[in-house]
Design an enzyme around this catalytic site. Sequence first.
Site, short mmCIF file in Angstrom:
data_model
loop_
_atom_site.label_atom_id
_atom_site.label_comp_id
_atom_site.label_asym_id
_atom_site.label_seq_id
_atom_site.Cartn_x
_atom_site.Cartn_y
_atom_site.Cartn_z
CB CYS A 124 34.24 47.37 53.56
SG CYS A 124 34.84 46.31 54.89
CG HIS A 136 40.55 49.30 53.29
ND1 HIS A 136 41.11 49.52 52.05
CD2 HIS A 136 39.74 48.21 53.13
CE1 HIS A 136 40.65 48.62 51.20
NE2 HIS A 136 39.83 47.81 51.82
CG ASP A 169 35.29 45.63 58.45
OD1 ASP A 169 35.02 44.58 57.81
OD2 ASP A 169 36.37 46.24 58.31
NE ARG A 229 37.37 49.59 47.12
CZ ARG A 229 38.12 48.68 47.72
NH1 ARG A 229 37.55 47.81 48.53
NH2 ARG A 229 39.43 48.66 47.59
NE ARG A 284 43.86 44.15 50.69
CZ ARG A 284 42.54 43.91 50.68
NH1 ARG A 284 42.10 42.69 50.88
NH2 ARG A 284 41.69 44.87 50.47
CD GLN A 329 35.34 49.31 51.21
OE1 GLN A 329 35.92 48.38 50.66
NE2 GLN A 329 34.10 49.66 50.89
N1 CP Z 1 36.54 45.55 50.98
C1 CP Z 1 37.68 45.00 50.50
O1 CP Z 1 38.76 45.57 50.57
O2 CP Z 1 37.48 43.80 49.88
P1 CP Z 1 38.64 42.80 49.49
O3 CP Z 1 39.30 42.34 50.77
O4 CP Z 1 37.95 41.66 48.79
O5 CP Z 1 39.62 43.50 48.58
#
Ligand code: CP
Length: 306
Positions: free
Chosen positions: A264, A133, A223, A292, A106, A136
């Site tokens: 998400c 992403h 989002d 997920r 990330r 997701q």
């Molecule tokens: N939706 C998502 O990626 O959640 P986190 O940021 O908690 O990993």
Amino acid sequence: MKLQTQNLLTLDELTKHELLQLIELGIKLKRYSKDGKNFYELKNKTMAMIFQKPSTRTRVSFELSMLQLGGHAINLSHRDLQLSLGESIEDTAKTLSIYVDVIMARVYEHKQIELLANNSSVPVINGLSNTFHPCQILADFMTIKEHKDDLNNIKIAWIGDCTNVCNSLIYGCSKLGINMSISSPQGYEPNPDVIHESRKHISIEIDDNPSHMIDKADVVMTDTFVSIHDIKNQDKRIQKFLPKFRINSSLMKKANKNAIFLHCLPAKRGYEVTDSVINGTQSVVWHEVENRLHMQKALLLSLFDI
Ligand code: CP
């Protein structure tokens, strides 16, 4: 099924067939999990997880996926790595490739995940960059498939900030032939290259009137208005979005009667969505959270040809 791509960075790497196969595998693995069936196909495999930003769902679902498939995940916060003291991403990628079988990261700048992938000899998964992403959206398509079954005749509306999730969603919709409508304030539209490429395959309407864009949608998504990398501009951003782009019950009523609502998470309730919608009967956010886990497993198995 073994994916043709070594890495998953945006979602554009997948073919339509691969995307559909991943959705089916995620659903199958969820069913097996409910039946108490265990699989240890990733025995002796190790994943390195690099986090430059906080995470709840991505971190826990990837770590649990490796554990439940018999493998092991090493969580590497950015500050624990020599990266934080200036070691290059290229050398980090080469080093980790020697030790582990897959890297999930990330990052802030999307360029960072591209550099990681270009210098890694093992698969690299984007666990979120400022621009994309994909993991997701894999879980979200699985959720949509569970609730809508036929993905051929649905319309997806995205309302609010066109985040990394939105960019990967557009790529996914363009693979699957799903038309989209998007409503955001001017200047907060999706990545122009993603739109340009995807419009070759699907219709994407973009308008700053959320009531028009949500009309007759089967799936409504949003989002946060303030992603982690936007925090320094949060007051200005919130003024741009509120109250027009908040999804409340009256806006949701303009979508189809059986429309579902996806977010998400994490959500800032009262900002991009009201409690009445996110807690309401059309909301499938907790299904997204659960999926997920199953979808990370499907992805890992498909990267390893297992
Ligand atoms: N939706 C998502 O990626 O959640 P986190 O940021 O908690 O990993």
